[in-house]
Design a protein around this motif. Structure first.
Motif, mmCIF file in Angstrom:
data_model
loop_
_atom_site.group_PDB
_atom_site.id
_atom_site.type_symbol
_atom_site.label_atom_id
_atom_site.label_comp_id
_atom_site.label_asym_id
_atom_site.label_seq_id
_atom_site.Cartn_x
_atom_site.Cartn_y
_atom_site.Cartn_z
ATOM 1 N N ARG A 198 0.836 -1.196 0.000
ATOM 2 C CA ARG A 198 0.000 0.000 0.000
ATOM 3 C C ARG A 198 0.877 1.254 0.000
ATOM 4 O O ARG A 198 1.882 1.333 0.704
ATOM 5 C CB ARG A 198 -0.923 0.018 1.209
ATOM 6 N N GLN A 199 0.423 2.223 -0.785
ATOM 7 C CA GLN A 199 1.178 3.469 -0.940
ATOM 8 C C GLN A 199 1.458 4.138 0.404
ATOM 9 O O GLN A 199 2.563 4.626 0.653
ATOM 10 C CB GLN A 199 0.388 4.421 -1.833
ATOM 11 N N GLN A 200 0.467 4.156 1.300
ATOM 12 C CA GLN A 200 0.635 4.827 2.592
ATOM 13 C C GLN A 200 1.677 4.129 3.475
ATOM 14 O O GLN A 200 2.173 4.716 4.440
ATOM 15 C CB GLN A 200 -0.702 4.939 3.328
ATOM 16 N N ASN A 201 2.028 2.893 3.117
ATOM 17 C CA ASN A 201 3.061 2.165 3.869
ATOM 18 C C ASN A 201 4.398 2.148 3.134
ATOM 19 O O ASN A 201 5.302 1.397 3.506
ATOM 20 C CB ASN A 201 2.614 0.716 4.108
ATOM 21 N N PHE A 202 4.515 2.951 2.078
ATOM 22 C CA PHE A 202 5.689 2.923 1.217
ATOM 23 C C PHE A 202 6.992 3.089 2.009
ATOM 24 O O PHE A 202 7.898 2.244 1.924
ATOM 25 C CB PHE A 202 5.584 4.019 0.148
ATOM 26 N N TYR A 203 7.107 4.151 2.785
ATOM 27 C CA TYR A 203 8.386 4.389 3.467
ATOM 28 C C TYR A 203 8.617 3.362 4.570
ATOM 29 O O TYR A 203 9.741 2.909 4.788
ATOM 30 C CB TYR A 203 8.466 5.804 4.044
ATOM 31 N N ARG A 204 7.541 2.957 5.236
ATOM 32 C CA ARG A 204 7.680 1.951 6.296
ATOM 33 C C ARG A 204 8.209 0.637 5.711
ATOM 34 O O ARG A 204 8.980 -0.072 6.339
ATOM 35 C CB ARG A 204 6.311 1.725 6.952
ATOM 36 N N THR A 205 7.816 0.350 4.463
ATOM 37 C CA THR A 205 8.219 -0.905 3.821
ATOM 38 C C THR A 205 9.583 -0.784 3.144
ATOM 39 O O THR A 205 10.432 -1.679 3.255
ATOM 40 C CB THR A 205 7.175 -1.322 2.766
ATOM 41 N N GLU A 206 9.810 0.315 2.424
ATOM 42 C CA GLU A 206 10.992 0.438 1.571
ATOM 43 C C GLU A 206 12.124 1.258 2.187
ATOM 44 O O GLU A 206 13.260 1.196 1.726
ATOM 45 C CB GLU A 206 10.605 1.068 0.224
ATOM 46 N N GLY A 207 11.812 2.060 3.198
ATOM 47 C CA GLY A 207 12.850 2.886 3.814
ATOM 48 C C GLY A 207 13.875 2.040 4.550
ATOM 49 O O GLY A 207 13.546 1.004 5.126
ATOM 50 N N ASP A 208 15.125 2.470 4.518
ATOM 51 C CA ASP A 208 16.210 1.737 5.177
ATOM 52 C C ASP A 208 17.114 2.737 5.887
ATOM 53 O O ASP A 208 17.857 3.487 5.256
ATOM 54 C CB ASP A 208 17.003 0.934 4.138
ATOM 55 N N GLY A 209 17.020 2.756 7.188
ATOM 56 C CA GLY A 209 17.782 3.727 7.965
ATOM 57 C C GLY A 209 19.268 3.434 8.053
ATOM 58 O O GLY A 209 20.043 4.256 8.540
ATOM 59 N N LYS A 257 0.878 12.117 -2.845
ATOM 60 C CA LYS A 257 2.306 12.464 -2.785
ATOM 61 C C LYS A 257 2.803 12.601 -1.344
ATOM 62 O O LYS A 257 3.820 11.990 -0.984
ATOM 63 C CB LYS A 257 2.568 13.745 -3.591
ATOM 64 N N PRO A 258 2.120 13.362 -0.471
ATOM 65 C CA PRO A 258 2.606 13.451 0.923
ATOM 66 C C PRO A 258 2.570 12.110 1.654
ATOM 67 O O PRO A 258 3.337 11.886 2.590
ATOM 68 C CB PRO A 258 1.650 14.458 1.570
ATOM 69 N N ALA A 259 1.683 11.204 1.235
ATOM 70 C CA ALA A 259 1.578 9.894 1.895
ATOM 71 C C ALA A 259 2.825 9.053 1.691
ATOM 72 O O ALA A 259 3.051 8.078 2.412
ATOM 73 C CB ALA A 259 0.357 9.139 1.370
ATOM 74 N N LEU A 260 3.665 9.416 0.696
ATOM 75 C CA LEU A 260 4.897 8.674 0.432
ATOM 76 C C LEU A 260 6.021 9.065 1.386
ATOM 77 O O LEU A 260 7.058 8.416 1.423
ATOM 78 C CB LEU A 260 5.333 8.901 -1.016
ATOM 79 N N LEU A 261 5.832 10.132 2.150
ATOM 80 C CA LEU A 261 6.822 10.544 3.152
ATOM 81 C C LEU A 261 6.672 9.672 4.402
ATOM 82 O O LEU A 261 5.597 9.114 4.657
ATOM 83 C CB LEU A 261 6.617 12.011 3.527
ATOM 84 N N PRO A 262 7.730 9.549 5.198
ATOM 85 C CA PRO A 262 7.564 8.833 6.475
ATOM 86 C C PRO A 262 6.536 9.557 7.342
ATOM 87 O O PRO A 262 6.464 10.792 7.320
ATOM 88 C CB PRO A 262 8.975 8.875 7.087
ATOM 89 N N HIS A 263 5.723 8.811 8.067
ATOM 90 C CA HIS A 263 4.693 9.438 8.903
ATOM 91 C C HIS A 263 4.187 8.434 9.930
ATOM 92 O O HIS A 263 4.347 7.223 9.764
ATOM 93 C CB HIS A 263 3.536 9.965 8.055
ATOM 94 N N HIS A 264 3.535 8.988 10.961
ATOM 95 C CA HIS A 264 2.852 8.143 11.947
ATOM 96 C C HIS A 264 1.357 8.085 11.662
ATOM 97 O O HIS A 264 0.706 7.075 11.923
ATOM 98 C CB HIS A 264 3.078 8.672 13.365
ATOM 99 N N SER A 265 0.795 9.205 11.140
ATOM 100 C CA SER A 265 -0.651 9.237 10.917
ATOM 101 C C SER A 265 -0.986 10.149 9.749
ATOM 102 O O SER A 265 -0.253 11.093 9.433
ATOM 103 C CB SER A 265 -1.371 9.735 12.178
#
Length: 583
Positions: A198-209, A257-265
């Motif tokens: 899901r797009q709203q989970n993009f950074y949670r899934t693909e981000g790598d710190g 577009k903003p949903a692709l940024l890291p976020h909590h809510s």
């Protein structure tokens, strides 16, 4: 006939004669009535020499009689014509158009039923097969609009074929999406049965710190455009993979577009989306938000990156996380000319290919992610008022492909979803209403190019992951002769080779050497050819015509064509050996 062919081969290829010879042919041919030749011999006769004037009646008859009914035969004929026409010929532009139309019709013939059992089946069919209809239609429009400034003798026939294609595509896209949304409604679970990320989970899934990352968000980069971009990236040294994701509804930039940024809510304030309680409309606002998750992170516009000072960009990409916003396709949708969108798709592919390469090679970025906020639907047709679905109830916000409302009453021709279930925005109490199929609503916004709705073309977005790492592509593309009855005419041999598979992330290009032999004695110079087409869809783009000339006098009636891999330095193991009749 053989003597005439020899005269033509000699005259047209002799450096001292060719210019005058071709001019003489043109002068002598002015009284020939090509349409009469076609009437007598037909369009299928094996014409050895084709003029543009002879091609037009052949193309006209093929388009009128075979394009929709025998598309693969038409595609084969287009390949033959393209190999006989000189580079730059007006005929070639029409050939490219007819070729894409034929590919479209062949694709629709092979699809079978559009009535599937589950939403998951529709999504999988789209990313595996259905997307090709969108690709071939877009490419056909691209070729058609190249004809605008050219003098085309069969313009009326071309325009009618284009009008027919518009109608066929509009019908097919509409039926496909009617069936898709009907299936979603019948299952009664929004998109919960679809296994895509899901797009709203993009950074949670693909981000790598743990590593530096660059995220490119290309506005309206439709899935099929990303597939073609992947073909171009296949030639580079980095490794890239393409994964489909499901966008949020509405498939609109200000939400997705903003949903692709890291976020909590994610939430709503009026008709604006809140990211962690804040509206993020500007690049500066998004940078400030990004820094809360990754110190030193930054958001940039594509133009700032590409026009920036080289040393400044090197410093920029030392940061742990950079988002680059690329708007070429969506920006073109605001143009007065609807076709600008189609041209922008090609431009966006070129820009993104260069950007990804530069990020890896020049700015030393190891991990690049490329995605889109949404896709789009496009029809190169005029939309009359009667074609627009009227909105009959109160709406908080309305556009051509959706409206937001606080009630869940049934409305004819409209499908409603709880916004909480089809986006990352929770607790809104709102419903998003989208028209069935590919219908447009009577509301402000674009009609030819549109998004915001729940069609497969709007909802399925690409995620490309590109990693800069050296890999050894040990497998090379295969090569084969198109025909085996080879004959030398006037000391010249013409033959066609086919590259059996496209260059990809796992299969690399092959360089080959072609040479003629009499016994073990070479009787032509070596000809080097690079087989590097990344086109996995259109086989015509993997066919190469080769012409070889004898470099010494040969008395024997049989010669041999040998083709080696360039890496075979000793020329010991030919990958192709074929007898050539020496006339």
């Amino acid at each position: 006939l053989e003597q005439l062919n020899k005269v033509y081969e000699l005259g047209s290829h002799d450096r001292q004669l060719s210019t005058r010879f071709i001019k003489a042919l043109g002068t002598l041919a002015t009284d020939i009535r090509e349409e009469e030749i076609i009437k007598v011999y037909g369009i299928d006769a094996p014409y050895y020499y084709l003029t543009e004037s002879l091609c037009w009646p052949i193309l006209e008859e093929i388009i009128k009689s075979k394009l929709m009914t025998e598309p693969m035969e038409v595609n084969e004929r287009m390949r033959e014509l393209s190999l006989k026409m000189p580079v730059g010929s007006t005929v070639l532009t029409v050939v490219r158009l007819v070729e894409q139309m034929a590919l479209y019709y062949n694709q629709t013939k092979s699809i079978g039923t559009l009535k599937l059992n589950t939403p998951e089946e529709y999504v999988q069919q789209y990313v595996n097969e259905y997307y090709l209809m969108d690709m071939f239609y877009r490419r056909a429009l691209e070729a058609y609009h190249e004809l605008v400034t050219l003098d085309i003798p069969i313009e009326a026939v071309i325009n009618e074929a284009k009008r027919q294609l518009d109608q066929e595509y509009a019908k097919m896209a509409n039926v496909m999406n009617l069936e898709w949304l009907t299936c979603v409604k019948e299952k009664g679970e929004a998109f919960r049965g679809v296994t895509l990320g899901r797009q709203q989970n993009f950074y949670r899934t693909e981000g790598d710190g743990t590593v530096k990352q660059v995220v490119i968000v290309s506005d309206a980069l439709r899935y099929e455009v990303a597939v073609e971009l992947m073909q171009q990236l296949a030639k580079e040294k980095h490794i890239a993979t393409l994964t489909p994701y499901l966008a949020m509804l509405p498939t609109e930039t200000k939400y997705c577009k903003p949903a692709l940024l890291p976020h909590h809510s994610l939430g709503m304030l009026g008709t604006e989306m809140l990211v962690d309680g804040t509206v993020l409309n500007t690049t500066d606002q998004r940078t400030a938000h990004l820094c809360k998750y990754k110190e030193g992170a930054v958001c940039m516009r594509y133009e700032e990156v590409m026009n920036g000072d080289l040393s400044a960009m090197r410093e920029l990409f030392k940061r742990p996380l950079v988002y680059i916003f690329h708007d070429t396709i969506d920006e073109a949708s605001h143009s007065q000319s609807p076709f600008e969108v189609i041209a922008a798709c090609r431009k966006a592919m070129e820009q993104l290919k260069v950007l990804v390469k530069r990020l890896h090679a020049t700015w030393n970025v190891t991990n690049v992610l490329l995605t889109a906020d949404h896709g789009f639907i496009y029809n190169d047709q005029k939309f009359e008022e009667k074609d627009k679905h009227s909105i009959t109830e109160e709406a908080l916000e309305k556009k051509t492909r959706y409206y937001l409302t606080d009630n869940n009453r049934m409305v004819d021709g409209i499908v409603k979803f709880p916004l909480d279930e089809v986006s990352g925005m929770k607790g809104t109490g709102l419903f998003i209403a989208v028209p069935e199929g590919t219908n447009r609503l009577a509301a402000p916004g674009g009609y030819n190019f549109a998004h915001g709705g729940a069609s497969l073309q709007e909802l399925i977005i690409p995620v490309i992951k590109s990693v800069r790492k050296k890999i050894d592509k040990t497998e090379k593309v295969g090569v084969a002769l198109m025909n085996h009855n080879l004959t030398m005419v006037s000391s010249r041999l013409k033959f066609q080779l086919i590259q059996s598979e496209a260059v990809s992330m796992t299969v690399t290009e092959r360089k080959i050497v072609c040479q003629l032999f009499h016994g073990e004695v070479p009787v032509s110079t070596e000809k080097l050819l690079t087989l590097n087409s990344p086109d996995a869809v259109n086989i015509n783009n993997r066919v190469y015509e080769v012409t070889m000339t004898l470099s010494k006098s040969v008395s024997g009636s049989m010669l041999e064509l040998r083709i080696y891999d360039e890496d075979d330095a000793g020329r010991l193991n030919p990958i192709i050996q074929e007898t050539v009749k020496n006339n």
